[in-house]
Design a protein around this motif. Structure first.
Motif, mmCIF file in Angstrom:
data_model
loop_
_atom_site.group_PDB
_atom_site.id
_atom_site.type_symbol
_atom_site.label_atom_id
_atom_site.label_comp_id
_atom_site.label_asym_id
_atom_site.label_seq_id
_atom_site.Cartn_x
_atom_site.Cartn_y
_atom_site.Cartn_z
ATOM 1 N N LYS A 15 -6.674 18.513 -2.502
ATOM 2 C CA LYS A 15 -6.430 18.710 -3.886
ATOM 3 C C LYS A 15 -5.036 18.042 -4.006
ATOM 4 O O LYS A 15 -4.156 18.569 -4.001
ATOM 5 N N ASP A 16 -4.760 17.089 -5.226
ATOM 6 C CA ASP A 16 -3.541 16.778 -5.702
ATOM 7 C C ASP A 16 -3.987 16.236 -6.502
ATOM 8 O O ASP A 16 -3.549 15.039 -7.324
ATOM 9 N N GLN A 17 -3.877 17.063 -8.292
ATOM 10 C CA GLN A 17 -3.269 16.562 -9.501
ATOM 11 C C GLN A 17 -5.004 16.398 -9.617
ATOM 12 O O GLN A 17 -6.686 16.919 -9.180
ATOM 13 N N PRO A 76 0.348 -1.618 -0.095
ATOM 14 C CA PRO A 76 0.206 0.011 0.158
ATOM 15 C C PRO A 76 0.807 1.365 0.042
ATOM 16 O O PRO A 76 1.775 1.203 0.701
ATOM 17 N N GLN A 77 0.330 2.220 -0.564
ATOM 18 C CA GLN A 77 1.411 3.135 -0.494
ATOM 19 C C GLN A 77 0.122 4.996 -0.396
ATOM 20 O O GLN A 77 -0.586 4.519 -0.998
ATOM 21 N N LEU A 78 0.736 5.246 0.500
ATOM 22 C CA LEU A 78 0.139 6.634 0.779
ATOM 23 C C LEU A 78 -0.536 7.783 -0.513
ATOM 24 O O LEU A 78 0.672 7.989 -1.437
ATOM 25 N N ILE A 79 -1.561 7.759 -0.647
ATOM 26 C CA ILE A 79 -1.925 8.714 -1.919
ATOM 27 C C ILE A 79 -2.696 10.008 -1.522
ATOM 28 O O ILE A 79 -2.191 11.283 -2.221
ATOM 29 N N ILE A 80 -3.231 10.532 0.086
ATOM 30 C CA ILE A 80 -3.473 11.768 -0.006
ATOM 31 C C ILE A 80 -4.062 11.532 1.154
ATOM 32 O O ILE A 80 -4.442 10.614 1.452
#
Lengths: 111, 113
Positions: free
Chosen positions: A58-60, A44-48
């Motif tokens: 918001k991020d893109q 798992p990777q943190l995305i927001i």
């Protein structure tokens, strides 16, 4: 303890469409809400993430909204691409150590 | 690869045996965590540690034990007291608390045979 519910469990969208995943939490003391993306066979990777003093971030192409009154937060992905296909997990935490995760949403973006 | 390494990737355990899962990080993170992931369920916290020689139980600590003798290492032992140990185990670390976001390891899949 905290209880986090996540919906839907599976979601299929056409490439270019938007995807929305919703989570609710039970403990009003929760103040940190991260979202993780787990691609097949990967970690798992943190995305927001969002903190309780903010209503939207918001991020893109991704955004998270938080409604503290209703105790729910949502992940929004716009202009979806095939590489967005993954399992997405929401989580909630009061103290930044004990996290309570949702059961995950398997997103499939159809080219 | 990500600074946090779990080994082995696959582990098979006979009934009644203890097994130890390794987790090592070179990120200089203070906090480390162990989660269990089962199909159709979210990640559940087993143990976490914020500093060396100190650790706290999570929601499902029964049948597990940990140690934190070094900042870089947080091994998890699955004991014979754990009734249903077959699962995917994820180790994570964070700078101080998880409110900085986790870095996850690649996981160990444990199967009881």
């Amino acid at each position: 303890g905290e209880n986090v519910e996540q919906h839907p469990s599976t979601l299929s969208v056409q490439e270019g469409d938007s995807a929305v995943i919703k989570c609710t939490y039970s403990d009003s003391a929760s103040n940190y809400f991260p979202w993780y993306k787990q691609e097949l066979g990967k970690r798992p990777q943190l995305i927001i993430d969002i903190r309780s003093n903010v209503g939207e971030k918001k991020d893109q192409r991704i955004a998270v909204t938080l409604n503290k009154t209703a105790k729910h937060f949502s992940l929004h992905i716009t202009e979806t691409q095939p590489e967005d296909s993954a399992v997405y997990f929401c989580a909630a935490s009061i103290d930044g150590n004990q996290f309570y995760f949702g059961t995950g949403t398997s997103l499939t973006v159809i080219p | 690869d990500g600074g946090i390494t779990q080994s082995p990737k696959y582990l098979f355990r006979k009934e009644g045996q203890n097994v130890t899962l390794s987790c090592e990080q070179n990120l200089n993170h203070d906090a480390m965590y162990w989660y269990r992931q089962d199909p159709g369920q979210g990640l559940r916290l087993i143990y976490y540690s914020q500093i060396v020689n100190d650790f706290q139980k999570g929601d499902i600590a029964e049948g597990y034990s940990v140690s934190r003798e070094k900042k870089e290492s947080f091994p998890l032992t699955v004991t014979s007291a754990q009734k249903n140990p077959t699962a995917f185990y994820l180790c994570a670390s964070s700078v101080f608390s998880g409110a900085d976001g986790y870095t996850f390891g690649s996981g160990t899949r444990l199967t009881v045979v």
